[in-house]
Design a protein around this motif. Structure first.
Motif, PDB file in Angstrom:
ATOM      1  N   TRP A  46       0.843  -1.189   0.000  1.00 44.73           N
ATOM      2  CA  TRP A  46       0.000   0.000   0.000  1.00 44.73           C
ATOM      3  C   TRP A  46       0.885   1.249   0.000  1.00 44.73           C
ATOM      4  CZ3 TRP A  46       0.730  -3.297   4.069  1.00 44.73           C
ATOM      5  CH2 TRP A  46       1.284  -2.770   5.233  1.00 44.73           C
ATOM      6  N   GLY A  47       0.261   2.401  -0.309  1.00 44.09           N
ATOM      7  CA  GLY A  47       0.993   3.668  -0.367  1.00 44.09           C
ATOM      8  C   GLY A  47       1.130   4.155  -1.799  1.00 44.09           C
TER       9      GLY A  47
ATOM     10  N   ALA B 201      -4.593   3.716  -0.408  1.00 46.54           N
ATOM     11  CA  ALA B 201      -4.590   3.844   1.046  1.00 46.54           C
ATOM     12  C   ALA B 201      -4.898   2.555   1.788  1.00 46.54           C
ATOM     13  CB  ALA B 201      -5.599   4.922   1.467  1.00 46.54           C
ATOM     14  N   ARG B 202      -5.074   1.449   1.067  1.00 50.43           N
ATOM     15  CA  ARG B 202      -5.260   0.158   1.725  1.00 50.43           C
ATOM     16  C   ARG B 202      -4.524  -0.914   0.920  1.00 50.43           C
ATOM     17  NH1 ARG B 202     -11.279  -1.207   2.439  1.00 50.43           N
ATOM     18  NH2 ARG B 202     -11.415   0.977   3.039  1.00 50.43           N
ATOM     19  N   PRO B 203      -4.151  -2.013   1.538  1.00 52.90           N
ATOM     20  CA  PRO B 203      -3.315  -3.004   0.850  1.00 52.90           C
ATOM     21  C   PRO B 203      -3.967  -3.586  -0.401  1.00 52.90           C
ATOM     22  CG  PRO B 203      -3.364  -3.402   3.209  1.00 52.90           C
ATOM     23  CD  PRO B 203      -4.412  -2.375   2.939  1.00 52.90           C
ATOM     24  N   VAL B 204      -3.125  -3.833  -1.416  1.00 46.30           N
ATOM     25  CA  VAL B 204      -3.547  -4.548  -2.615  1.00 46.30           C
ATOM     26  C   VAL B 204      -2.671  -5.781  -2.755  1.00 46.30           C
ATOM     27  CG1 VAL B 204      -4.383  -2.484  -3.783  1.00 46.30           C
ATOM     28  CG2 VAL B 204      -2.008  -3.186  -4.096  1.00 46.30           C
TER      29      VAL B 204
ATOM     30  N   SER C  31       0.647  10.634   4.843  1.00 47.49           N
ATOM     31  CA  SER C  31       0.623  11.154   3.481  1.00 47.49           C
ATOM     32  C   SER C  31       0.649  10.011   2.478  1.00 47.49           C
ATOM     33  CB  SER C  31       1.838  12.062   3.238  1.00 47.49           C
ATOM     34  OG  SER C  31       1.866  13.134   4.139  1.00 47.49           O
ATOM     35  N   GLY C  32      -0.167  10.123   1.442  1.00 49.49           N
ATOM     36  CA  GLY C  32      -0.153   9.109   0.395  1.00 49.49           C
ATOM     37  C   GLY C  32      -0.574   7.735   0.857  1.00 49.49           C
ATOM     38  N   GLY C  33      -1.373   7.658   1.912  1.00 46.08           N
ATOM     39  CA  GLY C  33      -1.854   6.355   2.360  1.00 46.08           C
ATOM     40  C   GLY C  33      -0.816   5.486   3.015  1.00 46.08           C
ATOM     41  N   LEU C  34       0.260   6.085   3.578  1.00 47.00           N
ATOM     42  CA  LEU C  34       1.364   5.296   4.119  1.00 47.00           C
ATOM     43  C   LEU C  34       0.954   4.376   5.259  1.00 47.00           C
ATOM     44  CD1 LEU C  34       4.284   7.903   4.146  1.00 47.00           C
ATOM     45  CD2 LEU C  34       4.057   5.917   2.655  1.00 47.00           C
ATOM     46  N   LEU C  35      -0.071   4.764   6.022  1.00 50.02           N
ATOM     47  CA  LEU C  35      -0.443   3.968   7.185  1.00 50.02           C
ATOM     48  C   LEU C  35      -1.382   2.821   6.836  1.00 50.02           C
ATOM     49  CD1 LEU C  35      -0.812   6.652   9.987  1.00 50.02           C
ATOM     50  CD2 LEU C  35       1.241   5.537   9.081  1.00 50.02           C
ATOM     51  N   GLY C  36      -1.877   2.772   5.599  1.00 50.24           N
ATOM     52  CA  GLY C  36      -2.688   1.640   5.158  1.00 50.24           C
ATOM     53  C   GLY C  36      -4.009   1.489   5.879  1.00 50.24           C
TER      54      GLY C  36
ATOM     55  N   PRO D 113      -1.070   4.994  16.628  1.00 53.54           N
ATOM     56  CA  PRO D 113      -1.196   3.704  15.942  1.00 53.54           C
ATOM     57  C   PRO D 113      -2.601   3.417  15.458  1.00 53.54           C
ATOM     58  CG  PRO D 113       0.207   3.476  17.859  1.00 53.54           C
ATOM     59  CD  PRO D 113      -0.340   4.861  17.923  1.00 53.54           C
ATOM     60  N   VAL D 114      -2.709   3.056  14.170  1.00 49.52           N
ATOM     61  CA  VAL D 114      -3.975   2.663  13.547  1.00 49.52           C
ATOM     62  C   VAL D 114      -3.765   1.317  12.868  1.00 49.52           C
ATOM     63  CG1 VAL D 114      -4.826   5.008  13.212  1.00 49.52           C
ATOM     64  CG2 VAL D 114      -3.396   3.950  11.446  1.00 49.52           C
ATOM     65  N   SER D 115      -4.822   0.582  12.691  1.00 52.59           N
ATOM     66  CA  SER D 115      -4.737  -0.739  12.066  1.00 52.59           C
ATOM     67  C   SER D 115      -4.693  -0.642  10.554  1.00 52.59           C
ATOM     68  CB  SER D 115      -5.927  -1.604  12.490  1.00 52.59           C
ATOM     69  OG  SER D 115      -5.882  -1.906  13.856  1.00 52.59           O
ATOM     70  N   VAL D 116      -3.804  -1.401   9.933  1.00 56.71           N
ATOM     71  CA  VAL D 116      -3.833  -1.561   8.482  1.00 56.71           C
ATOM     72  C   VAL D 116      -5.062  -2.393   8.152  1.00 56.71           C
ATOM     73  CG1 VAL D 116      -2.651  -2.584   6.499  1.00 56.71           C
ATOM     74  CG2 VAL D 116      -1.342  -1.397   8.283  1.00 56.71           C
ATOM     75  N   VAL D 117      -5.865  -1.913   7.201  1.00 56.24           N
ATOM     76  CA  VAL D 117      -7.131  -2.572   6.908  1.00 56.24           C
ATOM     77  C   VAL D 117      -6.975  -3.543   5.745  1.00 56.24           C
ATOM     78  CG1 VAL D 117      -8.421  -0.598   7.774  1.00 56.24           C
ATOM     79  CG2 VAL D 117      -7.902  -0.761   5.326  1.00 56.24           C
ATOM     80  N   ALA D 118      -7.939  -4.439   5.618  1.00 57.96           N
ATOM     81  CA  ALA D 118      -7.967  -5.361   4.495  1.00 57.96           C
ATOM     82  C   ALA D 118      -8.415  -4.629   3.244  1.00 57.96           C
ATOM     83  CB  ALA D 118      -8.909  -6.527   4.791  1.00 57.96           C
ATOM     84  N   ALA D 119      -8.085  -5.170   2.095  1.00 62.67           N
ATOM     85  CA  ALA D 119      -8.553  -4.609   0.839  1.00 62.67           C
ATOM     86  C   ALA D 119     -10.062  -4.784   0.729  1.00 62.67           C
ATOM     87  CB  ALA D 119      -7.854  -5.283  -0.335  1.00 62.67           C
TER      88      ALA D 119
END
Length: 362
Positions: A30-31, A48-51, A331-336, A352-358
Protein backbone atom coordinates in the motif's frame (compact mmCIF):
# COMPACT_ATOMS: atom_id res chain seq x y z
CA UNK A 1 -15.28 0.27 9.95
CA UNK A 2 -13.12 -1.77 7.53
CA UNK A 3 -11.84 -5.09 8.82
CA UNK A 4 -8.13 -5.24 9.68
CA UNK A 5 -5.64 -7.08 7.53
CA UNK A 6 -4.83 -10.40 9.17
CA UNK A 7 -2.26 -13.15 8.79
CA UNK A 8 0.75 -10.82 8.63
CA UNK A 9 4.19 -12.31 9.30
CA UNK A 10 6.43 -9.31 8.58
CA UNK A 11 6.25 -5.76 7.24
CA UNK A 12 8.76 -3.70 5.24
CA UNK A 13 8.57 0.08 4.77
CA UNK A 14 10.13 2.42 2.24
CA UNK A 15 9.79 6.19 2.37
CA UNK A 16 6.97 5.93 -0.22
CA UNK A 17 5.11 2.65 0.35
CA UNK A 18 4.87 -0.48 2.48
CA UNK A 19 4.59 -4.23 1.89
CA UNK A 20 3.55 -7.08 4.18
CA UNK A 21 4.25 -10.80 3.94
CA UNK A 22 1.26 -12.94 4.89
CA UNK A 23 0.97 -16.50 6.10
CA UNK A 24 0.96 -18.84 3.13
CA UNK A 25 3.50 -16.78 1.20
CA UNK A 26 1.43 -14.01 -0.43
CA UNK A 27 2.13 -10.27 -0.18
CA UNK A 28 0.12 -7.06 0.14
CA UNK A 29 1.41 -3.52 -0.51
CA UNK A 30 0.00 0.00 0.00
CA UNK A 31 0.99 3.67 -0.37
CA UNK A 32 2.45 5.41 -3.43
CA UNK A 33 2.05 3.51 -6.72
CA UNK A 34 3.31 5.90 -9.42
CA UNK A 35 5.90 3.34 -10.62
CA UNK A 36 3.72 0.28 -10.08
CA UNK A 37 5.61 -0.57 -6.89
CA UNK A 38 2.52 -2.07 -5.27
CA UNK A 39 2.69 -4.99 -7.70
CA UNK A 40 -0.97 -5.21 -8.74
CA UNK A 41 -0.32 -4.22 -12.37
CA UNK A 42 -1.61 -0.68 -11.85
CA UNK A 43 0.14 2.68 -11.78
CA UNK A 44 -1.79 5.21 -9.71
CA UNK A 45 -0.91 8.11 -7.41
CA UNK A 46 -1.42 6.19 -4.19
CA UNK A 47 -3.55 3.48 -2.59
CA UNK A 48 -4.59 3.84 1.05
CA UNK A 49 -5.26 0.16 1.72
CA UNK A 50 -3.32 -3.00 0.85
CA UNK A 51 -3.55 -4.55 -2.62
CA UNK A 52 -2.49 -8.06 -3.61
CA UNK A 53 0.89 -8.47 -5.30
CA UNK A 54 -0.05 -10.44 -8.39
CA UNK A 55 1.86 -13.33 -9.92
CA UNK A 56 3.86 -14.30 -6.83
CA UNK A 57 3.28 -17.12 -4.34
CA UNK A 58 5.35 -19.10 -1.90
CA UNK A 59 7.19 -16.00 -0.70
CA UNK A 60 9.67 -16.13 2.17
CA UNK A 61 10.17 -12.34 2.31
CA UNK A 62 9.06 -9.10 0.69
CA UNK A 63 10.93 -5.78 0.93
CA UNK A 64 9.93 -2.24 -0.05
CA UNK A 65 12.55 -0.15 -1.86
CA UNK A 66 12.56 3.47 -3.00
CA UNK A 67 9.80 3.34 -5.64
CA UNK A 68 10.06 -0.43 -6.15
CA UNK A 69 9.64 -3.73 -4.28
CA UNK A 70 11.24 -7.17 -4.28
CA UNK A 71 10.08 -10.59 -3.17
CA UNK A 72 12.10 -13.64 -2.17
CA UNK A 73 10.53 -16.98 -3.10
CA UNK A 74 11.17 -19.92 -0.79
CA UNK A 75 13.23 -21.69 -3.46
CA UNK A 76 15.73 -18.81 -3.40
CA UNK A 77 14.59 -16.93 -6.53
CA UNK A 78 14.05 -13.15 -6.41
CA UNK A 79 11.57 -10.99 -8.33
CA UNK A 80 11.25 -7.18 -8.29
CA UNK A 81 8.75 -4.62 -9.63
CA UNK A 82 8.30 -0.84 -9.81
CA UNK A 83 10.84 1.89 -10.59
CA UNK A 84 13.68 0.59 -12.79
CA UNK A 85 15.62 3.70 -13.79
CA UNK A 86 18.73 2.49 -11.91
CA UNK A 87 18.40 -1.16 -13.00
CA UNK A 88 16.96 -1.99 -9.58
CA UNK A 89 14.58 -4.57 -11.05
CA UNK A 90 17.65 -6.59 -12.01
CA UNK A 91 16.21 -8.06 -15.22
CA UNK A 92 18.86 -6.56 -17.53
CA UNK A 93 22.63 -6.48 -17.57
CA UNK A 94 22.93 -2.87 -16.36
CA UNK A 95 24.61 -0.20 -18.42
CA UNK A 96 27.55 0.25 -16.05
CA UNK A 97 28.09 3.67 -17.59
CA UNK A 98 28.02 7.25 -16.46
CA UNK A 99 24.40 7.90 -17.40
CA UNK A 100 21.13 6.03 -17.29
CA UNK A 101 20.40 4.10 -20.46
CA UNK A 102 17.70 6.09 -22.25
CA UNK A 103 16.42 3.00 -24.07
CA UNK A 104 15.56 1.01 -20.96
CA UNK A 105 12.17 0.93 -19.25
CA UNK A 106 11.45 3.37 -16.44
CA UNK A 107 9.16 1.06 -14.51
CA UNK A 108 7.87 -2.51 -14.41
CA UNK A 109 4.43 -2.97 -12.87
CA UNK A 110 4.52 -6.77 -12.47
CA UNK A 111 7.02 -8.97 -10.60
CA UNK A 112 10.01 -9.77 -12.83
CA UNK A 113 12.81 -12.22 -12.04
CA UNK A 114 16.23 -10.88 -11.06
CA UNK A 115 18.90 -12.37 -13.31
CA UNK A 116 22.37 -13.55 -12.31
CA UNK A 117 21.86 -14.25 -8.60
CA UNK A 118 23.35 -17.23 -6.88
CA UNK A 119 23.86 -19.41 -5.01
CA UNK A 120 20.46 -19.67 -3.31
CA UNK A 121 19.30 -16.34 -1.87
CA UNK A 122 17.98 -16.49 1.71
CA UNK A 123 17.63 -12.79 2.59
CA UNK A 124 16.99 -9.36 1.06
CA UNK A 125 17.58 -5.74 2.13
CA UNK A 126 16.84 -2.40 0.46
CA UNK A 127 17.70 1.22 1.22
CA UNK A 128 14.14 2.37 0.62
CA UNK A 129 13.52 3.63 4.15
CA UNK A 130 16.13 6.37 3.78
CA UNK A 131 14.59 9.83 3.34
CA UNK A 132 16.97 10.49 0.47
CA UNK A 133 16.03 7.28 -1.30
CA UNK A 134 18.69 4.82 -2.27
CA UNK A 135 17.54 2.67 -5.19
CA UNK A 136 19.54 -0.50 -4.61
CA UNK A 137 19.01 -3.95 -3.16
CA UNK A 138 21.33 -6.53 -1.65
CA UNK A 139 20.78 -10.27 -1.43
CA UNK A 140 22.23 -12.52 1.25
CA UNK A 141 23.15 -15.90 -0.18
CA UNK A 142 23.44 -19.38 1.31
CA UNK A 143 27.25 -19.15 1.40
CA UNK A 144 26.98 -15.98 3.58
CA UNK A 145 28.18 -13.60 0.87
CA UNK A 146 26.32 -10.58 -0.53
CA UNK A 147 25.28 -9.53 -4.04
CA UNK A 148 23.87 -6.08 -4.82
CA UNK A 149 22.22 -4.39 -7.80
CA UNK A 150 20.61 -1.10 -8.83
CA UNK A 151 22.00 2.34 -8.01
CA UNK A 152 25.74 1.95 -7.43
CA UNK A 153 25.86 3.44 -3.94
CA UNK A 154 28.94 1.42 -2.97
CA UNK A 155 31.11 2.42 -5.95
CA UNK A 156 31.38 -1.17 -7.20
CA UNK A 157 32.93 -1.54 -10.64
CA UNK A 158 34.30 2.01 -10.55
CA UNK A 159 32.88 5.18 -8.97
CA UNK A 160 31.24 6.41 -12.21
CA UNK A 161 29.16 3.28 -12.81
CA UNK A 162 25.48 3.93 -12.12
CA UNK A 163 22.96 1.17 -12.84
CA UNK A 164 24.49 -2.16 -11.81
CA UNK A 165 23.49 -5.74 -12.53
CA UNK A 166 23.77 -8.14 -9.55
CA UNK A 167 27.41 -8.20 -8.43
CA UNK A 168 29.18 -9.73 -5.46
CA UNK A 169 30.58 -7.30 -2.90
CA UNK A 170 34.31 -8.11 -2.69
CA UNK A 171 35.63 -8.77 0.79
CA UNK A 172 32.27 -9.46 2.45
CA UNK A 173 32.31 -12.94 3.99
CA UNK A 174 30.45 -14.68 6.80
CA UNK A 175 27.60 -12.15 6.75
CA UNK A 176 24.79 -12.69 9.27
CA UNK A 177 22.57 -9.64 8.65
CA UNK A 178 22.42 -6.57 6.37
CA UNK A 179 21.24 -2.96 6.65
CA UNK A 180 21.34 -0.38 3.84
CA UNK A 181 21.32 3.40 4.30
CA UNK A 182 20.99 6.19 1.76
CA UNK A 183 24.42 5.53 0.21
CA UNK A 184 26.10 3.05 2.53
CA UNK A 185 25.63 -0.43 3.85
CA UNK A 186 26.54 -2.18 7.09
CA UNK A 187 26.82 -5.93 7.55
CA UNK A 188 26.81 -7.91 10.79
CA UNK A 189 29.26 -10.82 10.64
CA UNK A 190 29.20 -14.24 12.28
CA UNK A 191 31.96 -13.22 14.71
CA UNK A 192 29.81 -10.42 16.16
CA UNK A 193 31.58 -7.55 14.40
CA UNK A 194 30.27 -5.19 11.70
CA UNK A 195 31.72 -4.13 8.34
CA UNK A 196 30.46 -1.06 6.43
CA UNK A 197 31.14 0.42 3.00
CA UNK A 198 29.87 3.19 0.73
CA UNK A 199 29.56 6.89 1.57
CA UNK A 200 28.22 7.72 5.01
CA UNK A 201 28.66 6.98 8.71
CA UNK A 202 30.96 3.99 8.50
CA UNK A 203 31.93 4.06 12.18
CA UNK A 204 35.65 4.68 11.69
CA UNK A 205 36.04 7.78 13.88
CA UNK A 206 35.05 10.29 11.19
CA UNK A 207 31.60 11.86 10.94
CA UNK A 208 31.31 10.64 7.36
CA UNK A 209 33.64 8.32 5.49
CA UNK A 210 33.91 6.76 2.04
CA UNK A 211 35.14 3.30 1.12
CA UNK A 212 34.37 0.98 -1.79
CA UNK A 213 35.64 -1.97 0.26
CA UNK A 214 34.33 -3.21 3.62
CA UNK A 215 35.91 -1.67 6.71
CA UNK A 216 35.38 -2.72 10.33
CA UNK A 217 33.30 -0.53 12.64
CA UNK A 218 35.36 0.51 15.65
CA UNK A 219 34.72 -1.09 19.02
CA UNK A 220 31.74 -3.34 18.22
CA UNK A 221 31.39 -6.92 19.42
CA UNK A 222 28.55 -9.32 20.16
CA UNK A 223 26.37 -7.88 17.36
CA UNK A 224 23.31 -9.96 16.44
CA UNK A 225 21.34 -7.47 14.31
CA UNK A 226 21.82 -4.26 12.35
CA UNK A 227 19.70 -1.33 11.11
CA UNK A 228 20.44 1.75 8.99
CA UNK A 229 18.75 5.08 8.32
CA UNK A 230 19.69 7.89 5.95
CA UNK A 231 22.83 8.94 7.85
CA UNK A 232 23.06 6.57 10.80
CA UNK A 233 23.29 2.92 11.78
CA UNK A 234 22.48 0.96 14.93
CA UNK A 235 23.62 -2.46 16.10
CA UNK A 236 21.72 -4.85 18.38
CA UNK A 237 24.09 -6.39 20.94
CA UNK A 238 23.69 -9.87 22.35
CA UNK A 239 23.02 -8.46 25.84
CA UNK A 240 19.83 -6.75 24.59
CA UNK A 241 21.30 -3.26 24.29
CA UNK A 242 21.73 -1.05 21.21
CA UNK A 243 24.68 1.01 19.96
CA UNK A 244 24.34 3.69 17.25
CA UNK A 245 26.62 5.92 15.21
CA UNK A 246 26.22 8.71 12.65
CA UNK A 247 23.37 11.25 12.85
CA UNK A 248 21.06 9.05 14.94
CA UNK A 249 19.05 11.64 16.84
CA UNK A 250 21.36 13.01 19.47
CA UNK A 251 22.51 16.64 19.60
CA UNK A 252 25.64 15.83 17.59
CA UNK A 253 26.54 13.10 15.09
CA UNK A 254 28.60 10.32 16.63
CA UNK A 255 31.56 9.06 14.56
CA UNK A 256 31.87 5.79 16.52
CA UNK A 257 29.20 3.58 18.15
CA UNK A 258 27.74 4.69 21.49
CA UNK A 259 25.19 2.95 23.67
CA UNK A 260 21.59 4.23 23.56
CA UNK A 261 20.66 5.15 27.12
CA UNK A 262 17.75 3.46 28.84
CA UNK A 263 17.46 0.44 26.54
CA UNK A 264 17.49 -3.19 27.67
CA UNK A 265 15.76 -6.37 26.65
CA UNK A 266 15.78 -5.42 22.95
CA UNK A 267 15.08 -8.26 20.50
CA UNK A 268 15.10 -6.34 17.18
CA UNK A 269 16.01 -2.89 15.87
CA UNK A 270 14.78 -1.00 12.77
CA UNK A 271 15.70 2.38 11.29
CA UNK A 272 14.64 4.78 8.55
CA UNK A 273 15.38 8.45 7.90
CA UNK A 274 16.63 9.76 11.25
CA UNK A 275 14.33 7.54 13.33
CA UNK A 276 15.11 4.26 15.05
CA UNK A 277 12.77 1.86 16.85
CA UNK A 278 13.51 -1.07 19.11
CA UNK A 279 11.30 -4.10 19.72
CA UNK A 280 11.38 -5.24 23.33
CA UNK A 281 11.05 -8.77 24.63
CA UNK A 282 7.67 -7.95 26.21
CA UNK A 283 6.23 -6.84 22.85
CA UNK A 284 6.61 -3.13 23.49
CA UNK A 285 8.15 -0.73 20.94
CA UNK A 286 10.26 2.31 21.78
CA UNK A 287 11.52 4.90 19.26
CA UNK A 288 13.89 7.87 19.12
CA UNK A 289 15.52 10.31 16.69
CA UNK A 290 12.83 12.02 14.63
CA UNK A 291 12.20 14.67 17.29
CA UNK A 292 15.97 15.22 17.51
CA UNK A 293 15.92 13.46 20.84
CA UNK A 294 18.18 10.54 21.61
CA UNK A 295 15.91 9.41 24.45
CA UNK A 296 13.79 6.35 23.53
CA UNK A 297 10.05 6.88 24.01
CA UNK A 298 7.54 4.06 24.30
CA UNK A 299 4.91 3.96 21.52
CA UNK A 300 1.55 4.17 23.25
CA UNK A 301 -1.55 2.35 21.98
CA UNK A 302 0.22 -0.64 20.41
CA UNK A 303 -0.68 -4.26 20.92
CA UNK A 304 2.08 -6.77 21.66
CA UNK A 305 4.43 -6.49 18.67
CA UNK A 306 6.34 -9.34 17.04
CA UNK A 307 8.13 -7.42 14.24
CA UNK A 308 8.80 -3.76 13.35
CA UNK A 309 9.86 -1.60 10.39
CA UNK A 310 10.59 2.13 10.05
CA UNK A 311 10.01 4.27 6.95
CA UNK A 312 11.49 7.60 8.04
CA UNK A 313 8.32 9.58 8.78
CA UNK A 314 6.23 6.58 9.84
CA UNK A 315 6.62 3.12 11.33
CA UNK A 316 4.66 -0.14 11.53
CA UNK A 317 4.54 -3.17 13.80
CA UNK A 318 3.18 -6.65 13.26
CA UNK A 319 0.99 -7.42 16.26
CA UNK A 320 0.65 -10.83 17.90
CA UNK A 321 -2.17 -12.57 16.06
CA UNK A 322 -1.17 -11.23 12.63
CA UNK A 323 -2.57 -7.71 12.37
CA UNK A 324 -0.46 -4.60 11.60
CA UNK A 325 -0.51 -1.21 13.31
CA UNK A 326 1.18 1.88 11.83
CA UNK A 327 1.76 5.39 13.15
CA UNK A 328 3.28 8.72 12.06
CA UNK A 329 2.74 10.54 8.75
CA UNK A 330 -0.20 9.25 6.70
CA UNK A 331 0.62 11.15 3.48
CA UNK A 332 -0.15 9.11 0.39
CA UNK A 333 -1.85 6.36 2.36
CA UNK A 334 1.36 5.30 4.12
CA UNK A 335 -0.44 3.97 7.19
CA UNK A 336 -2.69 1.64 5.16
CA UNK A 337 -5.74 2.52 7.24
CA UNK A 338 -8.04 3.14 4.28
CA UNK A 339 -8.17 6.92 4.74
CA UNK A 340 -8.13 8.56 1.32
CA UNK A 341 -4.66 9.25 0.01
CA UNK A 342 -6.08 12.32 -1.71
CA UNK A 343 -7.37 14.07 1.42
CA UNK A 344 -6.59 17.78 1.70
CA UNK A 345 -6.01 17.82 5.45
CA UNK A 346 -2.48 16.73 6.42
CA UNK A 347 -2.36 13.72 8.71
CA UNK A 348 0.89 13.74 10.67
CA UNK A 349 1.75 12.35 14.09
CA UNK A 350 -1.13 9.87 13.79
CA UNK A 351 -1.24 7.43 16.74
CA UNK A 352 -1.20 3.70 15.94
CA UNK A 353 -3.97 2.66 13.55
CA UNK A 354 -4.74 -0.74 12.07
CA UNK A 355 -3.83 -1.56 8.48
CA UNK A 356 -7.13 -2.57 6.91
CA UNK A 357 -7.97 -5.36 4.49
CA UNK A 358 -8.55 -4.61 0.84
CA UNK A 359 -12.11 -4.30 -0.48
CA UNK A 360 -13.81 -7.63 -0.03
CA UNK A 361 -11.72 -8.46 3.04
CA UNK A 362 -8.72 -9.83 1.11
Amino acid sequence: MPAPLTGAVSVSLSSTHACALLEGGSARCWGEDVFGQLGDGQMTFAVARPVVVSGLSGLAAVVAGFGYSCGLVKDGAVACWGNDIWDQIGDETGDGGTSVNGDRHVSVSAPTGVNGLGPVVDGLATAGAADSGGAYTCAHTADETVQCWGENAFGLGGPTALGMAPASVPGLLHVRAMALGGSFGCFALDDGTVDCLGLGPLGQGKEFSASDTPVAVAGLSGVTGIAAGTFHACALIDDGTVQCWGDWGGPNPTPVPVAVDGLSGVTAVAAGGFQTCALLGNGGVTCWGNTRSATPKRVAGLGAATAISVGGVYACAVIKGGTIQCWGDDSGGLLGDGVSAFGNAPRSNVPPVSVVAADGGV
